[in-house]
Motif scaffolding. Structure first.
Motif, PDB file in Angstrom:
ATOM      1  N   PRO A  14       0.835  -1.201   0.000  1.00  0.00           N
ATOM      2  CA  PRO A  14       0.000   0.000   0.000  1.00  0.00           C
ATOM      3  C   PRO A  14       0.869   1.250   0.000  1.00  0.00           C
ATOM      4  O   PRO A  14       1.942   1.262   0.590  1.00  0.00           O
ATOM      5  CB  PRO A  14      -0.785  -0.096   1.316  1.00  0.00           C
ATOM      6  CG  PRO A  14      -0.551  -1.465   1.835  1.00  0.00           C
ATOM      7  CD  PRO A  14       0.735  -1.939   1.242  1.00  0.00           C
ATOM      8  N   ASP A  16      -0.601   4.362   0.798  1.00  0.00           N
ATOM      9  CA  ASP A  16      -1.457   5.368   1.413  1.00  0.00           C
ATOM     10  C   ASP A  16      -0.621   6.313   2.263  1.00  0.00           C
ATOM     11  O   ASP A  16       0.593   6.149   2.385  1.00  0.00           O
ATOM     12  CB  ASP A  16      -2.542   4.686   2.247  1.00  0.00           C
ATOM     13  CG  ASP A  16      -3.421   3.785   1.402  1.00  0.00           C
ATOM     14  OD1 ASP A  16      -4.076   4.305   0.491  1.00  0.00           O
ATOM     15  OD2 ASP A  16      -3.434   2.570   1.643  1.00  0.00           O
ATOM     16  N   SER A  25      -5.974  -0.688   3.763  1.00  0.00           N
ATOM     17  CA  SER A  25      -5.925  -1.208   2.394  1.00  0.00           C
ATOM     18  C   SER A  25      -5.665  -2.711   2.379  1.00  0.00           C
ATOM     19  O   SER A  25      -6.353  -3.469   1.705  1.00  0.00           O
ATOM     20  CB  SER A  25      -4.840  -0.484   1.586  1.00  0.00           C
ATOM     21  OG  SER A  25      -5.192   0.868   1.409  1.00  0.00           O
ATOM     22  N   ARG A  28      -8.666  -4.636   3.811  1.00  0.00           N
ATOM     23  CA  ARG A  28      -9.784  -4.734   2.869  1.00  0.00           C
ATOM     24  C   ARG A  28      -9.558  -5.878   1.886  1.00  0.00           C
ATOM     25  O   ARG A  28     -10.465  -6.661   1.606  1.00  0.00           O
ATOM     26  CB  ARG A  28      -9.964  -3.432   2.092  1.00  0.00           C
ATOM     27  CG  ARG A  28     -10.674  -2.354   2.852  1.00  0.00           C
ATOM     28  CD  ARG A  28     -10.946  -1.182   1.944  1.00  0.00           C
ATOM     29  NE  ARG A  28     -11.579  -0.102   2.666  1.00  0.00           N
ATOM     30  CZ  ARG A  28     -11.965   1.025   2.104  1.00  0.00           C
ATOM     31  NH1 ARG A  28     -11.782   1.226   0.814  1.00  0.00           N
ATOM     32  NH2 ARG A  28     -12.527   1.967   2.818  1.00  0.00           N
ATOM     33  N   ALA A  57      -9.064  -5.592  -5.644  1.00  0.00           N
ATOM     34  CA  ALA A  57      -8.829  -4.174  -5.354  1.00  0.00           C
ATOM     35  C   ALA A  57      -9.979  -3.324  -5.892  1.00  0.00           C
ATOM     36  O   ALA A  57     -10.463  -2.414  -5.212  1.00  0.00           O
ATOM     37  CB  ALA A  57      -7.498  -3.721  -5.960  1.00  0.00           C
ATOM     38  N   CYS A  60     -12.913  -3.622  -3.688  1.00  0.00           N
ATOM     39  CA  CYS A  60     -12.699  -3.047  -2.351  1.00  0.00           C
ATOM     40  C   CYS A  60     -12.533  -1.535  -2.350  1.00  0.00           C
ATOM     41  O   CYS A  60     -12.306  -0.944  -1.300  1.00  0.00           O
ATOM     42  CB  CYS A  60     -11.454  -3.665  -1.717  1.00  0.00           C
ATOM     43  SG  CYS A  60     -11.557  -5.404  -1.399  1.00  0.00           S
ATOM     44  N   LEU A  62     -10.040   0.172  -4.039  1.00  0.00           N
ATOM     45  CA  LEU A  62      -8.608   0.471  -3.982  1.00  0.00           C
ATOM     46  C   LEU A  62      -8.081   0.735  -5.387  1.00  0.00           C
ATOM     47  O   LEU A  62      -8.511   0.095  -6.349  1.00  0.00           O
ATOM     48  CB  LEU A  62      -7.835  -0.716  -3.392  1.00  0.00           C
ATOM     49  CG  LEU A  62      -8.208  -1.175  -1.991  1.00  0.00           C
ATOM     50  CD1 LEU A  62      -7.438  -2.437  -1.631  1.00  0.00           C
ATOM     51  CD2 LEU A  62      -7.951  -0.088  -0.968  1.00  0.00           C
ATOM     52  N   VAL A  79      -1.168  -0.751  -4.138  1.00  0.00           N
ATOM     53  CA  VAL A  79      -2.573  -0.389  -3.943  1.00  0.00           C
ATOM     54  C   VAL A  79      -2.661   0.854  -3.076  1.00  0.00           C
ATOM     55  O   VAL A  79      -1.728   1.180  -2.337  1.00  0.00           O
ATOM     56  CB  VAL A  79      -3.393  -1.541  -3.288  1.00  0.00           C
ATOM     57  CG1 VAL A  79      -3.460  -2.758  -4.189  1.00  0.00           C
ATOM     58  CG2 VAL A  79      -2.847  -1.911  -1.929  1.00  0.00           C
ATOM     59  N   ASN A  81      -5.975   3.268  -1.026  1.00  0.00           N
ATOM     60  CA  ASN A  81      -7.378   3.429  -0.691  1.00  0.00           C
ATOM     61  C   ASN A  81      -7.959   4.639  -1.437  1.00  0.00           C
ATOM     62  O   ASN A  81      -7.411   5.737  -1.358  1.00  0.00           O
ATOM     63  CB  ASN A  81      -7.490   3.628   0.824  1.00  0.00           C
ATOM     64  CG  ASN A  81      -8.888   3.608   1.326  1.00  0.00           C
ATOM     65  OD1 ASN A  81      -9.831   3.868   0.594  1.00  0.00           O
ATOM     66  ND2 ASN A  81      -9.028   3.312   2.606  1.00  0.00           N
ATOM     67  N   LYS A  82      -9.047   4.423  -2.142  1.00  0.00           N
ATOM     68  CA  LYS A  82      -9.679   5.533  -2.877  1.00  0.00           C
ATOM     69  C   LYS A  82     -10.304   6.558  -1.934  1.00  0.00           C
ATOM     70  O   LYS A  82     -10.549   7.689  -2.338  1.00  0.00           O
ATOM     71  CB  LYS A  82     -10.738   4.996  -3.840  1.00  0.00           C
ATOM     72  CG  LYS A  82     -10.139   4.288  -5.032  1.00  0.00           C
ATOM     73  CD  LYS A  82     -11.198   3.833  -6.011  1.00  0.00           C
ATOM     74  CE  LYS A  82     -10.572   3.135  -7.198  1.00  0.00           C
ATOM     75  NZ  LYS A  82     -11.575   2.678  -8.170  1.00  0.00           N
TER      76      LYS A  82
END
Length: 109
Positions: A14, A16, A25, A28, A57, A60, A62, A79, A81-82
């Motif tokens: 991730p 993030d 992330s 999830r 992803a 979820c 992502l 990945v 997180n949106k």
């Protein structure tokens, strides 16, 4: 309990903003794979890992990218997180930042 995402043949990293978001992330993805064991079995196959993680992803919320280390040629799945990075341009900019690139090179070396 170990996060089952860590069992995949291609590392999932991730990108993030902080450690708490990293955990969200990965958790999830892990929760999604627990609810969908057939997809997890698919993800354990090295030639299908990218496809399975991409589908998970997306489901979820992502962002997903396959990044290859230019020096070692090893790939990692990235990945984010949106909720943390709501726009694709933010994700792509983060992938190009020096800090993220250095971390990806370190983890895929």
């Amino acid at each position: 309990m170990m996060n089952i995402v860590n069992q995949l043949p291609v590392p999932v990293l991730p990108i993030d903003r902080d450690r708490a978001d990293y955990a969200v992330s990965k958790n999830r993805l892990s929760d999604y794979f627990i609810r969908n064991p057939a997809l997890f079995r698919l993800a354990l196959q090295p030639d299908r890992t990218e496809q399975a993680v991409r589908m998970a992803a997306h489901a979820c919320g992502l962002w997903f990218d396959l990044w290859q280390n230019p020096e070692s040629r090893k790939c990692v799945i990235v990945v984010a997180n949106k909720d943390v990075m709501p726009f694709g341009t933010m994700f792509r900019q983060a992938l190009r930042s020096e800090v993220v690139l250095a971390a990806l090179k370190r983890r895929s070396g």
